[in-house]
Design a protein around this motif. Sequence first.
Motif, mmCIF file in Angstrom:
data_model
loop_
_atom_site.group_PDB
_atom_site.id
_atom_site.type_symbol
_atom_site.label_atom_id
_atom_site.label_comp_id
_atom_site.label_asym_id
_atom_site.label_seq_id
_atom_site.Cartn_x
_atom_site.Cartn_y
_atom_site.Cartn_z
ATOM 1 N N ALA A 205 43.247 32.869 34.453
ATOM 2 C CA ALA A 205 42.830 34.027 35.234
ATOM 3 C C ALA A 205 40.979 34.340 35.859
ATOM 4 O O ALA A 205 41.168 34.518 36.786
ATOM 5 C CB ALA A 205 42.700 35.510 34.553
ATOM 6 N N ARG A 206 40.860 33.417 34.846
ATOM 7 C CA ARG A 206 39.157 33.598 35.320
ATOM 8 C C ARG A 206 39.020 32.995 36.087
ATOM 9 O O ARG A 206 38.332 33.162 37.490
ATOM 10 C CB ARG A 206 38.302 33.754 34.220
ATOM 11 C CG ARG A 206 38.609 34.683 33.075
ATOM 12 C CD ARG A 206 37.795 34.372 31.850
ATOM 13 N NE ARG A 206 38.232 35.303 30.479
ATOM 14 C CZ ARG A 206 37.821 36.811 30.461
ATOM 15 N NH1 ARG A 206 37.004 37.076 31.412
ATOM 16 N NH2 ARG A 206 37.958 37.539 29.800
ATOM 17 N N ALA A 207 39.752 31.961 36.392
ATOM 18 C CA ALA A 207 39.479 30.606 37.753
ATOM 19 C C ALA A 207 39.539 31.433 38.580
ATOM 20 O O ALA A 207 39.641 30.985 39.858
ATOM 21 C CB ALA A 207 40.322 29.788 37.085
ATOM 22 N N GLY A 208 41.482 32.047 38.759
ATOM 23 C CA GLY A 208 41.882 32.743 39.798
ATOM 24 C C GLY A 208 40.702 33.824 40.739
ATOM 25 O O GLY A 208 40.336 33.659 41.352
ATOM 26 N N PHE A 209 39.755 34.261 40.086
ATOM 27 C CA PHE A 209 39.300 35.347 39.677
ATOM 28 C C PHE A 209 38.238 34.535 40.431
ATOM 29 O O PHE A 209 37.187 35.167 41.490
ATOM 30 C CB PHE A 209 38.812 36.408 38.869
ATOM 31 C CG PHE A 209 39.334 37.191 38.182
ATOM 32 C CD1 PHE A 209 38.830 38.610 39.430
ATOM 33 C CD2 PHE A 209 40.043 37.197 37.376
ATOM 34 C CE1 PHE A 209 40.035 39.475 39.112
ATOM 35 C CE2 PHE A 209 40.296 38.855 36.677
ATOM 36 C CZ PHE A 209 41.135 40.009 37.611
ATOM 37 N N VAL A 210 37.495 33.433 40.376
ATOM 38 C CA VAL A 210 36.057 32.808 40.836
ATOM 39 C C VAL A 210 36.684 32.600 42.230
ATOM 40 O O VAL A 210 36.111 32.762 43.556
ATOM 41 C CB VAL A 210 36.102 31.641 40.256
ATOM 42 C CG1 VAL A 210 34.625 30.488 40.842
ATOM 43 C CG2 VAL A 210 35.193 32.490 38.366
ATOM 44 N N TRP B 69 41.636 21.924 46.601
ATOM 45 C CA TRP B 69 42.460 21.339 45.632
ATOM 46 C C TRP B 69 41.964 22.229 44.095
ATOM 47 O O TRP B 69 43.170 22.834 43.592
ATOM 48 C CB TRP B 69 42.871 20.170 45.895
ATOM 49 C CG TRP B 69 43.368 19.305 46.617
ATOM 50 C CD1 TRP B 69 43.057 18.573 46.621
ATOM 51 C CD2 TRP B 69 45.122 18.805 46.412
ATOM 52 N NE1 TRP B 69 44.167 17.224 47.660
ATOM 53 C CE2 TRP B 69 45.280 18.892 47.083
ATOM 54 C CE3 TRP B 69 46.144 19.841 45.672
ATOM 55 C CZ2 TRP B 69 47.010 18.209 48.015
ATOM 56 C CZ3 TRP B 69 47.140 19.312 45.942
ATOM 57 C CH2 TRP B 69 47.315 18.974 47.162
ATOM 58 N N THR B 70 41.124 22.843 44.054
ATOM 59 C CA THR B 70 40.687 23.124 43.317
ATOM 60 C C THR B 70 41.041 24.774 43.217
ATOM 61 O O THR B 70 41.086 25.726 42.383
ATOM 62 C CB THR B 70 39.323 23.628 42.777
ATOM 63 O OG1 THR B 70 38.454 22.313 43.422
ATOM 64 C CG2 THR B 70 38.678 24.097 41.568
ATOM 65 N N VAL B 71 40.506 25.151 44.770
ATOM 66 C CA VAL B 71 40.557 27.065 45.385
ATOM 67 C C VAL B 71 42.784 26.704 44.726
ATOM 68 O O VAL B 71 42.839 27.824 44.471
ATOM 69 C CB VAL B 71 40.140 27.297 46.545
ATOM 70 C CG1 VAL B 71 40.748 28.581 46.567
ATOM 71 C CG2 VAL B 71 39.159 26.637 46.117
ATOM 72 N N GLY B 72 43.434 26.366 45.655
ATOM 73 C CA GLY B 72 44.815 25.969 45.442
ATOM 74 C C GLY B 72 45.402 26.421 43.773
ATOM 75 O O GLY B 72 46.385 27.433 43.817
ATOM 76 N N ILE B 73 44.706 25.680 43.076
ATOM 77 C CA ILE B 73 45.357 25.467 41.505
ATOM 78 C C ILE B 73 44.802 26.810 40.744
ATOM 79 O O ILE B 73 45.295 27.568 40.285
ATOM 80 C CB ILE B 73 44.510 24.010 41.122
ATOM 81 C CG1 ILE B 73 45.490 23.271 41.668
ATOM 82 C CG2 ILE B 73 44.896 24.305 39.435
ATOM 83 C CD1 ILE B 73 44.891 21.764 41.487
ATOM 84 N N ALA B 74 43.285 26.952 41.358
ATOM 85 C CA ALA B 74 42.877 28.367 40.465
ATOM 86 C C ALA B 74 43.487 29.596 41.152
ATOM 87 O O ALA B 74 44.088 30.265 40.075
ATOM 88 C CB ALA B 74 41.590 28.605 41.010
ATOM 89 N N LEU B 75 44.148 29.596 42.149
ATOM 90 C CA LEU B 75 44.834 30.791 42.797
ATOM 91 C C LEU B 75 46.273 31.359 42.367
ATOM 92 O O LEU B 75 46.848 31.366 41.360
ATOM 93 C CB LEU B 75 45.080 30.982 43.717
ATOM 94 C CG LEU B 75 43.888 31.412 44.840
ATOM 95 C CD1 LEU B 75 43.352 31.102 46.997
ATOM 96 C CD2 LEU B 75 43.065 33.034 44.718
ATOM 97 N N ALA B 76 47.148 29.458 41.426
ATOM 98 C CA ALA B 76 47.911 29.479 40.817
ATOM 99 C C ALA B 76 48.026 30.231 39.253
ATOM 100 O O ALA B 76 48.896 30.956 38.633
ATOM 101 C CB ALA B 76 48.940 27.789 41.106
ATOM 102 N N GLY B 77 47.606 30.009 39.154
ATOM 103 C CA GLY B 77 46.855 30.213 37.781
ATOM 104 C C GLY B 77 45.932 31.761 37.982
ATOM 105 O O GLY B 77 47.091 32.389 36.534
ATOM 106 N N MET B 78 46.200 32.319 38.549
ATOM 107 C CA MET B 78 45.985 33.712 38.583
ATOM 108 C C MET B 78 47.739 34.093 39.111
ATOM 109 O O MET B 78 47.846 35.564 38.659
ATOM 110 C CB MET B 78 44.868 34.462 40.448
ATOM 111 C CG MET B 78 45.169 35.724 40.693
ATOM 112 S SD MET B 78 44.234 36.495 39.699
ATOM 113 C CE MET B 78 42.688 36.810 40.425
#
Length: 281
Positions: A27-32, A79-88
């Motif tokens: 979740a926190r990665a998604g906010f970032v 790739w990092t942003v896409g994966i983080a948004l998947a976590g969100m």
Amino acid sequence: MDAQSWTLRGRGRARRAADSTAMSVAARAGFVARGLIYVLVGVIALRIAFGGDGGGHQADRGGALGELAGRPFGAAMLWTVGIALAGMALWRLSEAVFGGAGPDGSALSRRAASVFRFLFYGFVSFSVLSYAAGDRGSGSGASDRQTDDVTARMLDWPGGQWLVGGAGAAVVIAGLWISVQAVRKKFRENLRCGAMSGRTERVVGFLGVTGGAARGAVFAAAGVFALVAAVRHQPGQARGMDDTLRGFRDLPAGPWLLALVALGLAAFGFFSWCEARWRKV
């Protein structure tokens, strides 16, 4: 072990996963990641405000992705942003299934909102990951062109004008609601304010009010353009995020108004980073 026992055990495991440290990190990665996109959109909009073309990028998610792609290690960042948004998206799904933080976290309205957010962030994550994989037309193209295409198709349906008008009115209401909630500082209910110093709390509050109000204003303006498209039966009147922001520039004192909105969107990006640190998840 009977089927009911297996079901209860499966639910227990799913609940533990939803409350796990890994889910909190997702979740926190998604906010970032969300914050990074809004900061980049704000920067591009600032360039547009003072006569530029946005550095060759549009002031929307696609423009932000293009800005990232052109940076050193841009592919890795995408790739990092896409994966983080998947976590969100996954976290929002867990909220829909098990309820969120806070006394009203299990309310039906909160769960329904989490379902919508799960679908939204799932789509955004897919589009970013597709873009990172080389599909430059996947969900990252001009928001204005996509809006025109969707509006044109809807206007051709029976009762299409009413559908577009209803959607536009819903977006206006949503935008006003976002702005009002921000001004009322309702976001504080989801933050661990006790973990902040007094000064930090004031800064976070300023970013939340400014960013949320600007974000809501952009939503409301886009909804107004959709209403105009419905009334005039002209799909070209509907605008995506980039054209909506450029519309602010065309008003009296437009460049300065757009600059304020751009700074507000960037503030929402910074606020998202604060949520990554202090959000209750």
